[in-house]
Design a protein around this motif. Structure first.
Motif, PDB file in Angstrom:
ATOM      1  N   SER A 147      40.538  -4.392 -31.508  1.00 54.27           N
ATOM      2  CA  SER A 147      39.412  -5.015 -30.567  1.00 54.27           C
ATOM      3  C   SER A 147      39.212  -4.022 -29.390  1.00 54.27           C
ATOM      4  O   SER A 147      38.393  -4.427 -28.713  1.00 54.27           O
ATOM      5  N   GLY A 148      39.585  -2.704 -29.755  1.00 53.93           N
ATOM      6  CA  GLY A 148      39.271  -1.505 -28.744  1.00 53.93           C
ATOM      7  C   GLY A 148      39.779  -1.761 -27.241  1.00 53.93           C
ATOM      8  O   GLY A 148      39.099  -1.565 -26.404  1.00 53.93           O
ATOM      9  N   LYS A 193      30.635   3.690 -26.275  1.00 49.02           N
ATOM     10  CA  LYS A 193      30.366   2.246 -26.434  1.00 49.02           C
ATOM     11  C   LYS A 193      29.746   1.984 -27.495  1.00 49.02           C
ATOM     12  O   LYS A 193      28.527   2.472 -27.814  1.00 49.02           O
ATOM     13  N   TYR A 194      30.356   0.953 -28.200  1.00 50.53           N
ATOM     14  CA  TYR A 194      29.497   0.618 -29.455  1.00 50.53           C
ATOM     15  C   TYR A 194      30.045  -0.887 -29.858  1.00 50.53           C
ATOM     16  O   TYR A 194      30.898  -1.332 -29.149  1.00 50.53           O
ATOM     17  N   ASP A 206      33.085   2.166 -39.671  1.00 47.73           N
ATOM     18  CA  ASP A 206      31.435   1.910 -39.685  1.00 47.73           C
ATOM     19  C   ASP A 206      30.980   2.071 -38.435  1.00 47.73           C
ATOM     20  O   ASP A 206      31.700   2.752 -37.447  1.00 47.73           O
ATOM     21  N   ASP A 207      29.683   1.706 -38.051  1.00 55.41           N
ATOM     22  CA  ASP A 207      29.169   1.789 -36.773  1.00 55.41           C
ATOM     23  C   ASP A 207      29.408   3.288 -35.869  1.00 55.41           C
ATOM     24  O   ASP A 207      29.167   4.198 -36.902  1.00 55.41           O
ATOM     25  N   TRP A 228      36.747  -0.984 -39.943  1.00 54.22           N
ATOM     26  CA  TRP A 228      36.458  -0.085 -38.906  1.00 54.22           C
ATOM     27  C   TRP A 228      36.047   1.032 -39.042  1.00 54.22           C
ATOM     28  O   TRP A 228      35.433   1.774 -38.177  1.00 54.22           O
ATOM     29  N   ASP A 268      36.614  -2.859 -34.130  1.00 54.38           N
ATOM     30  CA  ASP A 268      35.894  -1.819 -33.530  1.00 54.38           C
ATOM     31  C   ASP A 268      37.031  -0.941 -32.675  1.00 54.38           C
ATOM     32  O   ASP A 268      36.895  -1.052 -31.130  1.00 54.38           O
ATOM     33  N   PRO A 300      35.624  -7.755 -39.026  1.00 59.17           N
ATOM     34  CA  PRO A 300      35.209  -6.616 -38.299  1.00 59.17           C
ATOM     35  C   PRO A 300      36.282  -5.921 -37.277  1.00 59.17           C
ATOM     36  O   PRO A 300      37.138  -6.731 -36.873  1.00 59.17           O
TER      37      PRO A 300
END
Length: 299
Positions: free
Chosen positions: A222-223, A298-299, A64-65, A62, A34, A32
């Protein structure tokens, strides 16, 4: 001087001249990721800002979401550059990245760097003749990625290609903020001194390339744009000419493009090197001049 040459190029989207890995990497389990995502919007226009790392190892999940949702909502994909066909690329590279006469690259290098330069080429199965007619900036970019290729970093795994294929599948418009020739011409603005400093620093930092790249990709996945900005600033602080040419000037131009595009209704997904969306002087900072605020999703 440059603490992370290869990582800096990758985070600025300037890996266009890099050769692909010799062999495709085997499939790996998805990990994962983000990365940071921002949005600029008014009543009828929405523009998403997504930072990329041009070369990645396979397996990072990456797309996705929130990133996928923003992309799917968008009618246009905007990249730093849409790559032309191979023939066009070759023509431009030959005209801008090589010097057919004059001092060779090894002659231009400071004497103290020549042995390390030759060693770096030999360790990667290359000969001096393959590099000696390159301009220093092009040699720096090409040389910086060589250690990373060995451990699986590849433009084929980068977001630009994945986003482009997805956009074409959904019949979205795909366009570039710059052209291939224009992006290469950016380096023409660097002085000879600046180019030699860039190449010399690349040679010095080759042993740390893996460590630095892994750290920057970890921050991206990791954003953590603030951490990424700190690494970028450390890379560029001692060469203000390079920082201004490759980073700040382009950020200003792109912010102007975004401000103009905000006048037209619709939804746009912009994907540029993550280094442009981090730290002081970022695209987000430049947008404030147009009274536009980029809000992180934000997610």
């Amino acid at each position: 001087m440059f603490r992370s040459i290869a990582a800096s190029f990758a985070a600025l989207g300037l890996a266009f001249a890099l050769p692909a890995c010799a062999q495709p990497a085997p499939p790996v389990a998805a990990t994962p990721a983000d990365p940071a995502l921002w949005v600029v919007k008014d009543k009828d226009t929405t523009i998403y800002l997504f930072g990329t790392i041009h070369v990645l190892k396979p397996g990072l999940s990456w797309f996705d979401d929130a990133v996928r949702k923003a992309f799917d909502k968008s009618g246009t994909l905007v990249l730093e550059m849409v790559e032309p066909d191979q023939a066009t690329q070759q023509k431009v590279v030959l005209s801008k990245a090589f010097a057919p006469d004059g001092p060779t690259l090894s002659e231009q290098l400071p004497p103290a760097k020549r042995a390390a330069f030759a060693t770096a080429l030999t360790e990667n199965g290359l000969s001096l003749s393959q590099y000696d007619r390159m301009r220093p900036w092009f040699a720096a970019i090409s040389l910086s990625i060589l250690p990373l290729e060995k451990i699986g970093y590849d433009p084929a795994n980068g977001p630009e290609g994945i986003l482009t294929r997805a956009a074409k599948a959904q019949k979205k418009q795909v366009m570039g903020l710059e052209t291939f020739e224009g992006q290469m011409s950016i380096f023409d603005k660097l002085s000879q001194k600046g180019q030699i400093e860039l190449l010399s620093s690349t040679i010095d930092e080759l042993p740390k390339a893996r460590e630095n790249m892994d750290k920057m990709v970890a921050d991206w996945a990791s954003g953590r744009p603030e951490a990424l900005a700190a690494e970028m600033n450390a890379s560029l602080k001692d060469t203000p000419e390079v920082a201004e040419t490759l980073l700040l000037n382009r950020n200003k131009q792109w912010a102007g493009w975004i401000a103009e595009r905000m006048k037209t209704p619709g939804t746009v997904f912009i994907a540029v090197g993550a280094g442009h969306l981090a730290g002081k002087g970022s695209v987000q900072d430049q947008l404030l001049r147009y009274k536009l605020k980029a809000v992180r999703i934000k997610y």
